[in-house]
Design a protein around this motif. Structure first.
Motif, mmCIF file in Angstrom:
data_model
loop_
_atom_site.group_PDB
_atom_site.id
_atom_site.type_symbol
_atom_site.label_atom_id
_atom_site.label_comp_id
_atom_site.label_asym_id
_atom_site.label_seq_id
_atom_site.Cartn_x
_atom_site.Cartn_y
_atom_site.Cartn_z
ATOM 1 N N ILE A 167 63.753 34.733 27.509
ATOM 2 C CA ILE A 167 65.187 35.033 27.536
ATOM 3 C C ILE A 167 66.010 33.794 27.208
ATOM 4 C CG2 ILE A 167 67.106 35.832 28.952
ATOM 5 C CD1 ILE A 167 64.983 37.459 30.546
ATOM 6 N N ARG A 168 65.756 32.708 27.936
ATOM 7 C CA ARG A 168 66.533 31.498 27.664
ATOM 8 C C ARG A 168 65.796 30.283 28.225
ATOM 9 N NH1 ARG A 168 69.644 29.790 32.308
ATOM 10 N NH2 ARG A 168 69.067 31.118 34.063
ATOM 11 N N GLU A 169 66.182 29.118 27.696
ATOM 12 C CA GLU A 169 65.595 27.889 28.203
ATOM 13 C C GLU A 169 66.303 27.512 29.491
ATOM 14 O OE1 GLU A 169 65.225 24.703 25.304
ATOM 15 O OE2 GLU A 169 65.542 23.244 26.915
ATOM 16 N N ILE A 170 65.518 27.146 30.535
ATOM 17 C CA ILE A 170 66.193 26.741 31.771
ATOM 18 C C ILE A 170 65.912 25.302 32.155
ATOM 19 C CG2 ILE A 170 66.600 29.005 32.823
ATOM 20 C CD1 ILE A 170 64.010 28.835 34.261
ATOM 21 N N GLY A 171 64.995 24.647 31.450
ATOM 22 C CA GLY A 171 64.784 23.252 31.788
ATOM 23 C C GLY A 171 63.638 22.637 31.021
ATOM 24 N N GLY B 35 60.478 19.748 31.465
ATOM 25 C CA GLY B 35 59.742 18.877 32.369
ATOM 26 C C GLY B 35 58.945 17.879 31.575
ATOM 27 N N GLY B 36 58.151 17.094 32.287
ATOM 28 C CA GLY B 36 57.348 16.075 31.629
ATOM 29 C C GLY B 36 56.362 16.672 30.640
ATOM 30 N N MET B 37 55.875 17.853 30.949
ATOM 31 C CA MET B 37 54.790 18.416 30.137
ATOM 32 C C MET B 37 55.194 19.628 29.309
ATOM 33 S SD MET B 37 51.809 16.918 30.408
ATOM 34 C CE MET B 37 50.809 18.276 29.813
ATOM 35 N N GLY B 38 56.414 20.019 29.358
ATOM 36 C CA GLY B 38 56.738 21.206 28.571
ATOM 37 C C GLY B 38 58.122 21.729 28.878
ATOM 38 N N ILE B 39 58.429 22.852 28.244
ATOM 39 C CA ILE B 39 59.748 23.449 28.403
ATOM 40 C C ILE B 39 59.617 24.672 29.304
ATOM 41 C CG2 ILE B 39 61.698 24.461 27.168
ATOM 42 C CD1 ILE B 39 60.634 22.975 24.671
ATOM 43 N N ILE B 40 60.607 24.853 30.175
ATOM 44 C CA ILE B 40 60.562 26.000 31.074
ATOM 45 C C ILE B 40 61.595 27.031 30.632
ATOM 46 C CG2 ILE B 40 60.780 26.760 33.466
ATOM 47 C CD1 ILE B 40 60.008 23.817 34.196
ATOM 48 N N TYR B 41 61.145 28.248 30.491
ATOM 49 C CA TYR B 41 62.022 29.335 30.074
ATOM 50 C C TYR B 41 62.108 30.380 31.179
ATOM 51 C CZ TYR B 41 61.193 27.613 25.297
ATOM 52 O OH TYR B 41 61.090 26.850 24.170
ATOM 53 N N GLU B 42 63.240 31.086 31.180
ATOM 54 C CA GLU B 42 63.286 32.319 31.944
ATOM 55 C C GLU B 42 62.722 33.387 31.026
ATOM 56 O OE1 GLU B 42 67.189 33.456 33.309
ATOM 57 O OE2 GLU B 42 66.533 35.510 33.682
ATOM 58 N N ALA B 43 61.852 34.239 31.560
ATOM 59 C CA ALA B 43 61.215 35.246 30.714
ATOM 60 C C ALA B 43 60.978 36.513 31.524
ATOM 61 C CB ALA B 43 59.893 34.713 30.174
ATOM 62 N N VAL B 44 60.685 37.589 30.809
ATOM 63 C CA VAL B 44 60.329 38.838 31.483
ATOM 64 C C VAL B 44 58.875 39.152 31.161
ATOM 65 C CG1 VAL B 44 60.704 41.334 31.553
ATOM 66 C CG2 VAL B 44 62.657 39.791 31.461
ATOM 67 N N GLN B 45 58.102 39.414 32.197
ATOM 68 C CA GLN B 45 56.738 39.864 31.980
ATOM 69 C C GLN B 45 56.813 41.357 31.692
ATOM 70 O OE1 GLN B 45 54.037 39.080 35.196
ATOM 71 N NE2 GLN B 45 52.247 39.567 33.939
ATOM 72 N N LEU B 46 56.540 41.704 30.417
ATOM 73 C CA LEU B 46 56.830 43.065 29.953
ATOM 74 C C LEU B 46 56.040 44.136 30.709
ATOM 75 C CD1 LEU B 46 56.937 42.176 26.181
ATOM 76 C CD2 LEU B 46 58.886 42.804 27.594
ATOM 77 N N SER B 47 54.754 43.869 30.977
ATOM 78 C CA SER B 47 53.943 44.926 31.577
ATOM 79 C C SER B 47 54.347 45.215 33.013
ATOM 80 C CB SER B 47 52.466 44.570 31.494
ATOM 81 O OG SER B 47 52.224 43.386 32.212
ATOM 82 N N LEU B 48 54.913 44.234 33.696
ATOM 83 C CA LEU B 48 55.290 44.454 35.092
ATOM 84 C C LEU B 48 56.805 44.515 35.271
ATOM 85 C CD1 LEU B 48 52.747 42.127 36.907
ATOM 86 C CD2 LEU B 48 52.719 44.600 36.827
ATOM 87 N N GLY B 49 57.537 44.242 34.200
ATOM 88 C CA GLY B 49 58.991 44.308 34.265
ATOM 89 C C GLY B 49 59.589 43.329 35.261
ATOM 90 N N ARG B 50 58.947 42.175 35.471
ATOM 91 C CA ARG B 50 59.532 41.225 36.423
ATOM 92 C C ARG B 50 59.943 39.944 35.704
ATOM 93 N NH1 ARG B 50 54.136 39.337 39.817
ATOM 94 N NH2 ARG B 50 52.953 38.632 38.026
ATOM 95 N N ARG B 51 60.943 39.282 36.267
ATOM 96 C CA ARG B 51 61.383 38.015 35.696
ATOM 97 C C ARG B 51 60.498 36.893 36.212
ATOM 98 N NH1 ARG B 51 67.084 36.260 36.093
ATOM 99 N NH2 ARG B 51 66.751 36.590 38.292
#
Lengths: 185, 199
Positions: A106-110, A112-128
């Motif tokens: 959905i969008r980038e939220i931060g 870190g040292g090792m990578g980028i953290i995104y907000e996302a939706v897990q499609l099969s379970l419909g959870r953020r």
């Protein structure tokens, strides 16, 4: 399961001709290289073998349609990992393919040292979820990759009120990522 | 009954619908389990047991599944299966002492087989309307492979899904290279016929 009826199917006549194996291998090499060989032109080159060759190519096309391009292990992650770490032309923060496996970003939220953290939706379970993605360019370095995996595994084993649980660790098209519980705020 | 109808019936609490639904993916999951177990753990883990465990968990947790089409369900089942494989591997290596290289190789092979058998999936999820109208190619392939004689199927799985060379396959199956190549050609030629029966 439906039992295989050997007798009804034994009509498939495959001649004992080494050219057939060569032709099928050549066609497979094209598919594995990510090209789409022109089937009709290809068959024309082998007039005496047309019927059995067409049957074999049908089978190959079917397997490849189901199995996507990165079918041979040697041509996927391993080659990426082995490449020299010049990273030229590959922006380190390119947005990964979306959706990334089961996760719709959905969008980038931060970062870190090792990578980028995104907000996302897990499609099969419909959870953020919070999705930590190791940038593609960084996977060129096997040591980074190992560190990333260790971090995910270590986090997954911890159950503590102040540590967010890891739901899923995965890799899609050379992009490594893991999904964690999303904490609002 | 399409997968989508079965999903919706299963959601209303029909155990029969859920049973029929999961049954659609038995061949696919067994194939994926087989490829994931890979050559190192063969004989130590059983693909059919893994599929059964996956079904048991899917039954228990079906209420958590939010999708309504085959690609999402396949993705969900794959995740359950992958977690089962990971746990069993951890258990197995845990008792044998740690071998980081083996674990890394295994992690890589799980990634690769998910690519190989789920490549169609990501594309379908991005266009749900299209996805609803056709079956997952990987599921159809697994069904067709299950209808082939065992030695034909083995060669196709080893060559095209596990990416072994013919000399490697010959060694593994304890046959001559010439004979595994012939099995491969016959299997490929027959694959379309048995798929025709499936549709």
């Amino acid at each position: 399961m439906i039992p295989d009826s050997h007798s009804a199917l034994s009509g498939a006549e495959i001649p004992d001709d080494p050219r057939l194996m060569q032709a099928v291998q050549e066609y497979l090499a094209e598919l594995e290289a990510g090209r789409r060989p022109n089937r009709r032109e290809f068959l024309k080159r082998f007039p005496e073998l047309q019927a059995p060759l067409a049957q074999c190519l049908d089978g190959l096309d079917f397997v490849h349609k189901a199995a996507a391009p990165g079918i041979r292990p040697e041509t996927t992650t391993r080659d990426v990992v082995r490449m020299p770490g010049n990273g030229a032309g590959t922006p380190a923060d390119a947005v990964p393919a979306n959706p990334l496996g089961d996760f719709q970003i959905i969008r980038e939220i931060g970062r870190g040292g090792m990578g980028i953290i995104y907000e996302a939706v897990q499609l099969s379970l419909g959870r953020r979820v919070a999705l930590k993605v190791l940038p593609f360019a960084a996977t060129l370095n096997p040591r980074h990759l190992l560190r990333f995996k260790n971090e995910a595994q270590a986090a997954a084993q911890l159950h503590h009120t102040n540590i967010v649980p890891v739901y899923y660790v995965g890799c899609e098209r050379g992009v490594h990522f893991y999904a964690m519980q999303l904490i609002d705020g | 009954m399409t997968a989508e109808q079965l999903i919706s019936d299963a959601r209303t609490g029909s155990a029969a619908a859920l049973g029929s639904l999961l049954e659609l993916y038995r061949n696919y999951l067994r194939l994926l389990a087989r490829v994931e177990i890979g050559r190192r753990l063969q004989g130590k883990l059983d693909a059919s047991d893994l599929v059964q465990d996956t079904f048991t968990e899917a039954h228990r947790n079906f209420g958590l599944f939010r999708g309504n089409a085959e690609p999402q369900l396949v993705s969900w089942l794959r995740q359950i299966l992958a977690a089962k494989v990971a746990n069993l591997v951890r258990h197995y290596f845990g008792t044998q002492g740690r071998d980081i290289r083996l674990e890394q190789d295994l992690a890589r092979s799980i990634d690769n087989s998910s690519h190989a058998l789920g490549g169609d999936l990501a594309a379908s999820i991005s266009s749900p309307s299209q996805a609803a109208s056709r079956r997952e190619q990987a599921v159809l392939l697994a069904d067709a492979l299950s209808r082939l004689p065992e030695d034909y199927r083995d060669v196709i799985v080893l060559r095209n899904l596990e990416g072994l060379t013919f000399p490697e396959i010959a060694k593994r199956m304890q046959r001559s290279q010439d004979s595994v190549e012939k099995l491969w050609l016959r299997g490929l030629a027959r694959l379309r016929q048995v798929c025709g029966e499936a549709v």
